[in-house]
Design a protein around this motif. Structure first.
Motif, short mmCIF file in Angstrom:
data_model
loop_
_atom_site.label_atom_id
_atom_site.label_comp_id
_atom_site.label_asym_id
_atom_site.label_seq_id
_atom_site.Cartn_x
_atom_site.Cartn_y
_atom_site.Cartn_z
N LYS A 39 3.66 -15.38 -4.71
CA LYS A 39 3.53 -14.64 -3.45
C LYS A 39 3.58 -15.57 -2.24
O LYS A 39 3.93 -15.16 -1.15
CB LYS A 39 2.22 -13.85 -3.43
CG LYS A 39 2.29 -12.54 -4.16
CD LYS A 39 1.00 -11.76 -3.97
CE LYS A 39 1.06 -10.44 -4.69
NZ LYS A 39 -0.15 -9.64 -4.48
N ASP A 83 2.22 -4.74 -7.95
CA ASP A 83 1.77 -5.22 -6.63
C ASP A 83 2.63 -6.39 -6.16
O ASP A 83 2.95 -6.49 -4.98
CB ASP A 83 0.31 -5.64 -6.69
CG ASP A 83 -0.63 -4.47 -6.87
OD1 ASP A 83 -0.18 -3.32 -6.77
OD2 ASP A 83 -1.83 -4.71 -7.11
N SER A 89 -0.82 -6.33 -0.64
CA SER A 89 -1.90 -7.28 -0.40
C SER A 89 -3.22 -6.53 -0.56
O SER A 89 -3.25 -5.31 -0.64
CB SER A 89 -1.79 -7.88 1.00
OG SER A 89 -1.98 -6.88 1.97
N SER A 90 -4.30 -7.26 -0.59
CA SER A 90 -5.60 -6.63 -0.78
C SER A 90 -6.17 -6.07 0.53
O SER A 90 -7.20 -5.42 0.52
CB SER A 90 -6.58 -7.63 -1.38
OG SER A 90 -6.71 -8.73 -0.52
#
Length: 130
Positions: A39, A83, A89-90
């Protein structure tokens, strides 16, 4: 006392015990750490698809050849890869996905990208063993 096999920096014990989920948590953390490193890089969708198909879905296969893993564990791996594919993203709570993950996992002839879903791959590998 117990022999340990190492394949691509993943160790699996010969004797798993009652909880397969705990035994394979090391595999899940390895996949998650790889995805986190990926990422950080600016990858195109084509690059992401190659990494998912060639590396991330192939790592758990060693254990999947001999053990039927819990569906929840397989869904967690699928969620991690989904994801990564969509760039989640969180921070955000809601996302727009133009295409469903199940349709992305279809063969290319059917309009998908040939990603493997972990549980279906696990069942296929167990059937091959039998």
């Amino acid at each position: 006392m117990f022999e340990v096999f190492t394949v691509r920096a993943i160790t699996l014990s010969l004797f798993i015990g009652r909880s397969k989920k705990k035994a394979f948590d090391d595999v899940k953390t390895k996949v998650l750490s790889m995805v986190v490193r990926w990422k950080m890089k600016a990858l195109s969708q084509a690059g992401k698809s190659v990494l998912i198909r060639a590396v991330a879905t192939a790592m758990p296969f060693y254990g999947m050849f001999t053990f039927l893993l819990p569906k929840g564990w397989c869904k967690e791996i699928d969620r991690i890869l989904k994801d990564f594919w969509w760039g989640f993203s969180s921070v955000k709570k809601r996302y727009f996905t133009p295409k469903a993950w199940d349709s992305i996992c279809q063969p290319k002839e059917m309009g998908g990208l040939e990603f493997r879903q972990m549980y279906e791959a696990n069942v296929a590998l167990i059937a091959k063993l039998g």
